[in-house]
Design a protein around this motif. Sequence first.
Motif, PDB file in Angstrom:
ATOM      1  N   UNK A  98       0.930  -1.271   0.066  1.00  0.00           N
ATOM      2  CA  UNK A  98       0.121  -0.149   0.006  1.00  0.00           C
ATOM      3  C   UNK A  98       0.960   1.210   0.021  1.00  0.00           C
ATOM      4  N   UNK A  99       0.795   2.051  -1.183  1.00  0.00           N
ATOM      5  CA  UNK A  99       1.629   3.112  -1.251  1.00  0.00           C
ATOM      6  C   UNK A  99       1.124   4.395  -0.837  1.00  0.00           C
ATOM      7  N   UNK A 100       1.431   5.402   0.131  1.00  0.00           N
ATOM      8  CA  UNK A 100       0.754   6.438   0.554  1.00  0.00           C
ATOM      9  C   UNK A 100       1.709   7.427  -0.078  1.00  0.00           C
ATOM     10  N   UNK A 101       1.250   8.297  -0.938  1.00  0.00           N
ATOM     11  CA  UNK A 101       2.101   9.049  -1.915  1.00  0.00           C
ATOM     12  C   UNK A 101       1.576  10.596  -2.176  1.00  0.00           C
ATOM     13  N   UNK A 118      -7.692  -2.463   0.289  1.00  0.00           N
ATOM     14  CA  UNK A 118      -7.000  -3.630   0.341  1.00  0.00           C
ATOM     15  C   UNK A 118      -7.748  -4.935   0.948  1.00  0.00           C
ATOM     16  N   UNK A 119      -8.537  -4.785   1.947  1.00  0.00           N
ATOM     17  CA  UNK A 119      -9.292  -5.674   2.588  1.00  0.00           C
ATOM     18  C   UNK A 119     -10.223  -6.143   1.736  1.00  0.00           C
ATOM     19  N   UNK A 128      -1.639  -9.842   4.218  1.00  0.00           N
ATOM     20  CA  UNK A 128      -0.652  -9.129   5.244  1.00  0.00           C
ATOM     21  C   UNK A 128      -0.703  -7.555   4.278  1.00  0.00           C
ATOM     22  N   UNK A 129      -0.535  -6.789   5.245  1.00  0.00           N
ATOM     23  CA  UNK A 129      -0.765  -5.271   4.680  1.00  0.00           C
ATOM     24  C   UNK A 129       0.402  -4.525   5.128  1.00  0.00           C
TER      25      UNK A 129
END
Length: 398
Positions: A125-128, A201-202, A209-210
């Motif tokens: 998971x990319x926070x950008x 993602x869920x 795994x996250x």
Amino acid sequence: MLIGMPQAAAAVVHGKDPSTVRPAAALPLKLLRPLLLVAVLGTGFLAAVALLVGGPAYSSALPRPPVALPPAPPSGGGKQPLERWARAPASAWHNMTDDELLWAASWRPSVRRYPYRRTPKVAFMFLTRGPLPLAPLWERFFAGAGGGDAGLFSVYVHATPGYRPDFAPASAFYRRQVPSQVAEWGEPSMFDAERRLLANALLDPGNERFVLLSESCVPLYGFPAVYSYLTRSRESFVGAFDDPGPGGRGRYQGGLAPEVVREQFRKGAQWFELERALAVDVVADGRYYPKFREHCRPPCYADEHYLPTALSILAPARIANRSVTWVDWSRGGAHPATFGEADVGEAFLRRLTAPGKDQGNCTYNGQPAQVCFLFARKLAPGTLQPLLRLAPKLLGYG
């Protein structure tokens, strides 16, 4: 006499003497035509209503299976295979509101055993803010999974609203941007974005795994090693420690009580990794997060304090009290060190991947571990070329 009926039976039709039954009077043609026209128009109107009301009933995706697929061939008495309901959506985009998204993501089966063959996946998971300058390096890393068809990973990108990425269809980042909101540094909206990534993602029941990453993160090992490390872990990687100083308990806000008292207040790295059950707990949390969202404002930072505090209270035995993302805070200040092209050489990468000071002392599944960090940040865009050159030799991919 009626054809095909005995003469005795022909004497009675519907209980009446046929000699007394008069034929129905025929409607005049001028009356019949309008009636037929009304019937046709009425049928068309009802069909249109049925289409509008019963058409795309899942426009907001609530409730719905994870993905709408064409009907599969009947098997086993005409039943559809369960895997049809467990496949991931082809795109990460949807039209749900945040409330709808969190509601959908909080669903979990009461039966823990999966009744179908399931290969656990890792959600990256990319926070950008926008572009992913190190994406070519990540593409080589993901290639080590045997391609997206291997079903071992999934990608999600939360960027600034309005940003439109341009990835080729073959890219692991293609159509993986999720609906986003503005995330401001130091504000609760930052963890709102992290929670939004988790919820998206869920929606894929294969994700187990996250791991939260930024555009400045790089993988320190090849995909097989990272995948094995995460999927075989019995703990989630969330740092949580009690800091009695001004940067820890000194940030506690009285409005967090009574749910959280000062002695329970914890601090940790923003960059977490969670297993599925804890991820569901986080997106479904209606007890602790609303308090942090309302009262944890600078100098209290929700992305540094909420998750360490909540999980230390709810599930202390299920977190490893450390992150798997290496960050250098040795230079001081509110932000960690950023490394540029001149910093990234063989010595730098060997220092991060070899057992020693930079890997730190940690345990893995209760045993001393030589590898504590799987990712590193903050690496500037200019580090891409040296990383691409050195990754095959020193990082095990590319």
